[in-house]
Design a protein around this motif. Structure first.
Motif, PDB file in Angstrom:
ATOM      1  N   LEU A 308       0.879  -1.167   0.000  1.00  0.00           N
ATOM      2  CA  LEU A 308       0.000   0.000   0.000  1.00  0.00           C
ATOM      3  C   LEU A 308       0.912   1.212   0.000  1.00  0.00           C
ATOM      4  CD1 LEU A 308      -2.669   1.550   0.272  1.00  0.00           C
ATOM      5  CD2 LEU A 308      -2.538   1.163   2.752  1.00  0.00           C
ATOM      6  N   ASN A 380      -4.284  -9.263  -2.510  1.00  0.00           N
ATOM      7  CA  ASN A 380      -5.731  -9.037  -2.599  1.00  0.00           C
ATOM      8  C   ASN A 380      -6.509 -10.344  -2.539  1.00  0.00           C
ATOM      9  OD1 ASN A 380      -8.242  -7.897  -3.031  1.00  0.00           O
ATOM     10  ND2 ASN A 380      -7.988  -7.814  -5.261  1.00  0.00           N
ATOM     11  N   TRP A 385     -10.803  -3.044   1.066  1.00  0.00           N
ATOM     12  CA  TRP A 385      -9.592  -2.225   0.969  1.00  0.00           C
ATOM     13  C   TRP A 385      -9.842  -0.758   1.288  1.00  0.00           C
ATOM     14  CZ3 TRP A 385      -5.007  -4.011   1.464  1.00  0.00           C
ATOM     15  CH2 TRP A 385      -4.727  -5.336   1.087  1.00  0.00           C
ATOM     16  N   ILE A 389      -7.453   0.932   3.891  1.00  0.00           N
ATOM     17  CA  ILE A 389      -6.611   2.058   3.470  1.00  0.00           C
ATOM     18  C   ILE A 389      -6.825   3.260   4.382  1.00  0.00           C
ATOM     19  CG2 ILE A 389      -6.251   3.757   1.626  1.00  0.00           C
ATOM     20  CD1 ILE A 389      -6.881   1.420  -0.351  1.00  0.00           C
ATOM     21  N   ASP A 419      -2.835   0.597  -4.287  1.00  0.00           N
ATOM     22  CA  ASP A 419      -3.151  -0.513  -3.384  1.00  0.00           C
ATOM     23  C   ASP A 419      -3.136  -1.819  -4.173  1.00  0.00           C
ATOM     24  OD1 ASP A 419      -5.973  -1.345  -4.247  1.00  0.00           O
ATOM     25  OD2 ASP A 419      -6.262   0.806  -3.924  1.00  0.00           O
TER      26      ASP A 419
END
Length: 488
Positions: A308, A380, A385, A389, A419
């Protein structure tokens, strides 16, 4: 009449492969789904700030120089770099700060002065790292593990006698705990597992080969930024006559009688004598090779970690920060448990900040810095997400505020976020994993796809998802190994 090769993907390995084949006299065409070359090794520009988008560490520069030499050119006329005096700056919550000087004696003195760790332990660690490199690099980095001659050559025979000393039977963390007294130094050297997206508490201690590259050989910085590696090699390949087709996604590898005969793009059949896949191996089999026999064992291997990244334009300079900076978690084991076992992000992540404007001032406006701010995260698997995040950004900022005694958020002038979802879409990396299959077991090196197809003649593979692995030097070496196979 020259033979024709088509290359699927223009990552750094694909570009390298195009150069090597063009030098051998092949007519080479590269097909790239994106509108730009380089794959992960690209760049981002936002309102006066420039960021190297992907890989930020440069080692083994001779692998880049070799490509210019093959083409009969002087590398220094096209690609310049400097050796870093400090490999990385390390920060902990309790105020401890370590400068990992490139000079080993200076680094050892720093460790002894600030951590109370005998400097001899640093020297011994790097001696062992050099020993692993000496015995394993010729075997694992420069040859295919999937050819019998690799295992019968003199380098291999010499290594067999040293197996017990090469870290194969212990984890990286176990080996480092034996070497160092101070937990902070164990953590510092455990960090090298992240260089190929692995867990230091599971990956074999053979990965302690990596500090040798950074300290005994050296870490470097291209004078025009990491993206200059892509730009210089891309231009070299074009000078050699390589043709690029951007925004052209390959739909299928054409196979007849177990032999690759070309590719299908936009419903057009393009014939070739060789087909080289630089696309992520897993996604290649799921898409352009979906009609072919599937290597299920390799496809089902656990994937490496992802990242990330917050690309932040910071409207202030921090003199204590260098090109590479690490802000460590207080619980490294828990952080890696979250990444690899829980599929989540720990509330106290280790933060890496890369700042190219330290060495290339025009990457940021005057009195500003370009922060490539990254944490290691799981690949993933369908996580929420957006929620992860938002939480991670808050935790990263609070952590940096505590350690740097500042308030980061008002200083963020521009922001872009990368990401695992975007990594997968942008680079076709399975699950957004940065390095393909993970290296979290002692057999990991053997669980990477070969640089050739065992079932389809004239089909070859290069890039970070196949042997010998991810990262710039290994990607370049994958193209080198592959081109030797074609020559043979």
């Amino acid at each position: 009449m020259s033979k024709k090769a088509v290359i699927i993907g223009s990552g750094i390995a694909g570009i390298s492969a195009s150069i090597r084949l063009a030098v051998k006299g092949y007519e080479v065409e590269v097909f790239e789904a994106n509108p730009f070359p380089g794959g992960k090794l690209s760049e981002i520009e936002i309102k006066g700030y420039r960021f190297d988008a992907g890989p930020s560490l440069f080692t083994l520069p001779e692998q880049v120089e070799e490509l210019f030499l093959l083409a009969g050119k002087n590398p220094k006329e096209f690609f310049e770099y400097i050796k870093l005096p400090v490999a990385c700056n390390y920060f902990w919550e309790d105020g401890t700060r370590i400068n990992a000087f490139a000079e080993v004696d200076k680094f050892a003195d720093e460790v002894e002065r600030k951590l109370g760790e005998p400097g001899s332990h640093i020297s011994e660690s790097l001696r062992q790292s050099a020993f692993i490199y000496e015995h394993l690099a010729p075997l694992f980095m420069h040859r295919s593990l999937h050819q019998i001659q690799t295992w019968t050559n003199p380098d291999a025979l010499k290594s067999y006698l040293k197996m017990g000393k090469l870290g194969i039977f212990s984890t990286m963390n176990e080996a480092n705990e034996k070497l160092f007294d101070n937990p902070k130094l164990v953590q510092l050297f455990n960090r090298y597992a992240t260089y190929n997206g692995s867990n230091p508490y599971e990956t074999p201690a053979t990965l302690n080969i990596i500090p040798h590259l950074e300290f005994n050989i050296g870490a470097y910085f291209p004078k025009k930024g990491m993206h200059a590696i892509t730009q210089s090699l891309f231009q070299l390949s074009k000078d050699l006559g390589v043709t690029y087709h951007f925004d052209q996604k390959v739909e299928e590898v054409l196979v007849e009688n177990k032999k690759a005969i070309g590719i299908k793009v936009r419903n057009e059949h393009i014939h070739a004598d060789l087909v080289i896949n630089n696309m992520d191996m897993v996604n290649a089999y799921k898409s352009i090779l979906r009609k072919q026999k599937q290597p299920k064992l390799l496809l089902n291997q656990p994937k490496s970690s992802s990242a990330l990244i917050f690309y932040w334009g910071i409207k202030r300079k921090f003199p204590e920060l260098d090109l590479h900076n690490i802000f460590f978690s207080d619980n490294y084991l828990e952080e890696f448990d979250h990444i690899f076992k829980k599929g989540s992000i720990y509330h106290d992540p280790t933060v890496y900040i890369n700042i190219t404007s330290v060495y290339k001032p025009d990457d940021a406006p005057a009195d500003c810095m370009n922060w490539f701010t990254m944490i290691n995260v799981p690949n993933n698997q369908g996580q929420d997400w957006d929620k992860l995040i938002a939480e991670a950004k808050k935790n990263i900022i609070h952590k940096l505020n505590r350690i740097l005694k500042t308030d980061v958020e008002p200083l963020i002038e521009v922001e872009e976020i990368l990401d695992p979802r975007k990594i997968e879409i942008k680079t076709s990396s399975a699950q957004g994993a940065l390095y393909g299959n993970s290296s979290n077991n002692k057999f990991a090196a053997f669980l990477r796809h070969a640089n050739y197809s065992s079932s389809i003649k004239n089909l070859y593979f290069c890039g970070g998802s196949v042997h010998p692995g991810g990262g710039i030097p290994l990607c370049l070496l994958s193209a080198k190994i592959m081109s030797k196979m074609i020559e043979e």
